[in-house]
Design a protein around this motif. Structure first.
Motif, PDB file in Angstrom:
ATOM      1  N   ILE A   1       0.829  -1.217   0.000  1.00 40.31           N
ATOM      2  CA  ILE A   1       0.000   0.000   0.000  1.00 40.31           C
ATOM      3  C   ILE A   1       0.859   1.260   0.000  1.00 40.31           C
TER       4      ILE A   1
ATOM      5  N   ASP B   1       0.203   9.692   6.364  1.00 39.13           N
ATOM      6  CA  ASP B   1      -0.150   8.496   5.580  1.00 39.13           C
ATOM      7  C   ASP B   1      -0.286   7.271   6.482  1.00 39.13           C
TER       8      ASP B   1
ATOM      9  N   LYS C   1      -6.410   6.215   8.615  1.00 40.15           N
ATOM     10  CA  LYS C   1      -7.146   7.340   8.021  1.00 40.15           C
ATOM     11  C   LYS C   1      -8.241   7.897   8.927  1.00 40.15           C
TER      12      LYS C   1
ATOM     13  N   ASP D   1      -2.270  11.855   2.402  1.00 39.79           N
ATOM     14  CA  ASP D   1      -2.478  10.867   1.329  1.00 39.79           C
ATOM     15  C   ASP D   1      -3.867  10.249   1.417  1.00 39.79           C
ATOM     16  N   ASN D   2      -4.314   9.752   0.294  1.00 37.41           N
ATOM     17  CA  ASN D   2      -5.535   8.920   0.208  1.00 37.41           C
ATOM     18  C   ASN D   2      -6.798   9.667   0.604  1.00 37.41           C
TER      19      ASN D   2
HETATM   20 MG    MG Z   1      -1.150   6.153   1.500  1.00 40.39          MG
END
Ligand code: MG
Ligand code: SAH
Ligand code: DHB
Length: 236
Positions: A44, A150, A153, A176-177
């Protein structure tokens, strides 16, 4: 123009990295992925071009001190460490002792082990103590020039709140994401990761301490994206 299929956008990612990074860096990143795979870590990490963007940003900012939240096998960490150069420092926070161990090996093989500290523990607790130490005037890395968030989440807003306080004016925070296949659009979601991203957007709305933008990405990791936050200088 219509969005092309994933095979095409992945090929474009490979075409770009074939031209934009040299064989040495490519071999170093390949070895990192191989060792992380062999150790059973999940795949990931950021895409190669996204990771190289972190290196480019660190150089553009003249970054000397970088904080990363979520190390995994150190793929993004290596690129951040290359970005800060030999005089720079990267502190990366990781919950899993196993991930941290794999990362340390990867960082050493990449020749950047000396400029990186991998700190094991819950990232929120680590960030709270970094913040509190800095407030006491203790020696250490803050203020950071660049922070890459990162890890888990669901706590993105909590990480971001602390990050804003320990990043210099004009410094950058990348989260991120923050697109995740568009799931962030679902107001009914019960997915804690998606809720974390939505709470981050709610938190940023009208926040005058920062200027922020969101970038959607397609390529080797499907449809995702990241949020770029700059801590406003006092005259902004
Ligand atoms: Mg990430
Ligand atoms: N930045 C890496 C990928 C990180 S994956 C790269 O792109 O190469 C997310 C990482 O966050 C995982 O290794 C996971 O173990 C770690 N993580 C999850 N929860 C955490 C927490 N509470 N504190 C610190 N790290 C955490
Ligand atoms: C995934 C991707 C990420 O970049 C990350 O930080 C965590 C999870 C994923 O694809 O599941």
């Amino acid at each position: 123009m219509a969005i092309p299929d994933e095979a095409t956008t992945t090929s474009l990612d490979h075409y770009a990295s074939d031209h934009l990074i040299g064989p040495e860096l490519q071999a170093c990143l390949d070895a990192t992925i191989r060792a992380s795979d062999e150790a059973g870590l999940p795949e990931i990490q950021v895409s190669t071009m996204h990771g190289v963007q972190l290196m480019v940003l660190a150089r553009a900012l003249g970054a000397r001190s970088v904080l990363e939240v979520g190390t995994l096998g150190g793929f993004s960490t290596i690129l951040l460490a290359k970005g800060v150069g030999a005089a720079g420092r990267v502190l990366t926070l990781e919950l899993s002792p196993k991930h941290a161990e794999v990362a340390r090996e990867n960082l050493a093989r990449a020749g950047v082990g000396e400029r990186v500290e991998v700190r094991v523990g819950d990232a929120l607790e680590s960030m709270e103590s970094i913040r509190d130490d800095a407030a006491r005037g203790g020696p250490g890395l803050p203020p950071f020039d660049l922070v890459f968030i990162d890890a888990d989440k669901d706590r993105v807003p909590e990480y971001l709140e602390i990050a804003i306080g320990i990043t210099r004016p004009g410094g950058m925070i990348i989260v991120d994401n923050t697109v995740r296949g568009g799931r962030v659009l679902d107001p009914e979601t019960t997915d804690a990761s998606v809720r974390g991203v939505q709470r981050m957007y709610e938190m940023l709305k009208g926040d005058r301490r920062v200027a922020a933008t969101a970038m959607q990405t397609i390529g080797a990791k499907g449809w995702d994206g990241y949020t770029m936050v700059v801590v406003n200088p006092s005259d902004a």
